[in-house]
Design a protein around this motif. Structure first.
Motif, PDB file in Angstrom:
ATOM      1  N   UNK A  97       0.628  -1.095  -0.101  1.00 12.56           N
ATOM      2  CA  UNK A  97       0.053   0.036   0.240  1.00 12.56           C
ATOM      3  C   UNK A  97       0.810   1.401   0.079  1.00 12.56           C
ATOM      4  N   UNK A  98       2.216   1.343   0.612  1.00  9.18           N
ATOM      5  CA  UNK A  98       2.804   2.351   0.340  1.00  9.18           C
ATOM      6  C   UNK A  98       3.376   2.437  -0.682  1.00  9.18           C
ATOM      7  N   UNK A  99       3.858   1.329  -1.164  1.00  6.22           N
ATOM      8  CA  UNK A  99       4.576   1.568  -2.308  1.00  6.22           C
ATOM      9  C   UNK A  99       3.792   2.148  -3.378  1.00  6.22           C
ATOM     10  N   UNK A 100       2.298   1.591  -3.391  1.00  9.14           N
ATOM     11  CA  UNK A 100       1.231   2.230  -4.629  1.00  9.14           C
ATOM     12  C   UNK A 100       0.826   3.534  -4.172  1.00  9.14           C
ATOM     13  N   UNK A 101       0.774   4.259  -2.794  1.00  2.63           N
ATOM     14  CA  UNK A 101       0.587   5.654  -2.918  1.00  2.63           C
ATOM     15  C   UNK A 101       1.527   6.752  -2.906  1.00  2.63           C
ATOM     16  N   UNK A 102       3.538   5.963  -2.813  1.00  5.82           N
ATOM     17  CA  UNK A 102       4.318   6.273  -3.459  1.00  5.82           C
ATOM     18  C   UNK A 102       4.457   6.456  -5.175  1.00  5.82           C
ATOM     19  N   UNK A 103       3.601   5.571  -5.443  1.00  6.69           N
ATOM     20  CA  UNK A 103       3.658   5.881  -6.907  1.00  6.69           C
ATOM     21  C   UNK A 103       2.514   6.559  -7.580  1.00  6.69           C
ATOM     22  N   UNK A 132       6.871  12.999   4.154  1.00  7.84           N
ATOM     23  CA  UNK A 132       5.846  12.415   2.983  1.00  7.84           C
ATOM     24  C   UNK A 132       6.673  12.455   2.158  1.00  7.84           C
ATOM     25  N   UNK A 133       7.793  13.511   2.345  1.00  8.75           N
ATOM     26  CA  UNK A 133       8.604  13.458   0.379  1.00  8.75           C
ATOM     27  C   UNK A 133       9.785  11.602   0.973  1.00  8.75           C
ATOM     28  N   UNK A 134       9.957  12.099   2.636  1.00 10.84           N
ATOM     29  CA  UNK A 134      10.897   9.976   2.445  1.00 10.84           C
ATOM     30  C   UNK A 134      10.675   8.941   2.205  1.00 10.84           C
ATOM     31  N   UNK A 135       9.189   8.842   2.408  1.00 15.17           N
ATOM     32  CA  UNK A 135       8.567   7.505   1.885  1.00 15.17           C
ATOM     33  C   UNK A 135       8.724   7.789   0.258  1.00 15.17           C
ATOM     34  N   UNK A 136       8.626   9.016  -0.078  1.00 14.82           N
ATOM     35  CA  UNK A 136       8.428   8.479  -1.476  1.00 14.82           C
ATOM     36  C   UNK A 136       9.926   8.488  -2.878  1.00 14.82           C
ATOM     37  N   UNK A 137      10.795   9.332  -1.033  1.00 14.02           N
ATOM     38  CA  UNK A 137      12.238   8.385  -2.087  1.00 14.02           C
ATOM     39  C   UNK A 137      12.601   7.415  -1.861  1.00 14.02           C
ATOM     40  N   UNK A 138      11.906   6.968  -0.258  1.00 14.95           N
ATOM     41  CA  UNK A 138      12.490   5.225  -0.048  1.00 14.95           C
ATOM     42  C   UNK A 138      11.655   4.212  -1.178  1.00 14.95           C
ATOM     43  N   UNK A 139      10.094   4.585  -1.427  1.00 14.62           N
ATOM     44  CA  UNK A 139       9.262   3.730  -3.081  1.00 14.62           C
ATOM     45  C   UNK A 139      10.189   4.683  -4.011  1.00 14.62           C
ATOM     46  N   UNK A 140      10.444   5.398  -4.329  1.00 15.69           N
ATOM     47  CA  UNK A 140      10.463   6.056  -5.743  1.00 15.69           C
ATOM     48  C   UNK A 140      11.858   6.623  -6.157  1.00 15.69           C
ATOM     49  N   UNK A 146      12.799  11.292 -10.402  1.00 16.89           N
ATOM     50  CA  UNK A 146      13.800  11.426  -9.079  1.00 16.89           C
ATOM     51  C   UNK A 146      14.395  12.402  -9.037  1.00 16.89           C
ATOM     52  N   UNK A 147      15.343  12.506  -9.965  1.00 19.37           N
ATOM     53  CA  UNK A 147      16.109  13.975  -9.018  1.00 19.37           C
ATOM     54  C   UNK A 147      15.672  15.615  -9.657  1.00 19.37           C
TER      55      UNK A 147
END
Length: 168
Positions: A97-103, A132-140, A146-147
């Motif tokens: 779910x976290x990956x889907x949200x980040x995507x 939120x940004x760290x979650x995004x970085x973690x998954x994406x 991304x850069x």
């Protein structure tokens, strides 16, 4: 005459709630395979919408009607607790779910990159909390865009964002 009319409308609402409870019971007990979880959830929503009326002090229910509605609500909640699976999702499901949200967040930002790149001209901006940004970085973070994206997104501590308030 007025009290009889009031009693009649109260009785109608109590009867409607009882019918909705019977329908919930039918759906919960249905073993045919034709009842889906969404059907049960929709029935719960209908039932709760009606039983919530007892908590609205603006509706002139008699105390006995309020008690009846609350009792029907408790019966429904007891049935729900006894029959529905409320087990927490597995760690694997949470990660999914976290990956889907980040995507989803990444895709939403990516769709707005042309506007974000023209920030001052277009008055577009996206701010994310540090978490939120760290979650995004973690998954994406390994995505090739991304850069570029991280240079177009304002990252702030949530407390700073909260202090800024709603500037609409």
């Amino acid at each position: 005459m007025f009290n009889q009319q009031a009693s009649a409308w109260e009785a109608s609402i109590v009867a409607a709630i009882a019918e909705e409870l019977d329908q919930l019971r039918y759906l919960v007990n249905d073993k045919s395979g034709s009842t889906e979880k969404g059907d049960i959830h929709a029935q719960i929503d209908r039932l709760c919408g009606l039983t919530d009326l007892a908590h609205n002090e603006a509706i002139p229910f008699s105390e006995s009607s309020r008690v009846q509605i609350r009792e029907l609500n408790e019966m429904a909640m007891g049935m729900i607790r006894a029959t529905l699976d409320f087990t927490p999702p597995s760690e694997e499901r949470v990660q999914s779910l976290e990956r889907e949200a980040a995507q989803g967040l990444f895709d939403a930002i990516a769709l707005n990159i042309p506007h974000l790149a023209q920030g001052e001209t277009r008055k577009y901006a996206i701010a994310l909390s540090t978490s939120a940004f760290e979650e995004l970085r973690k998954h994406m973070g390994d995505h090739p865009d991304f850069e570029m994206m991280k240079q177009l997104v304002l990252v702030q501590d949530y407390r700073v964002m909260k202090l800024a308030g709603d500037n609409r």
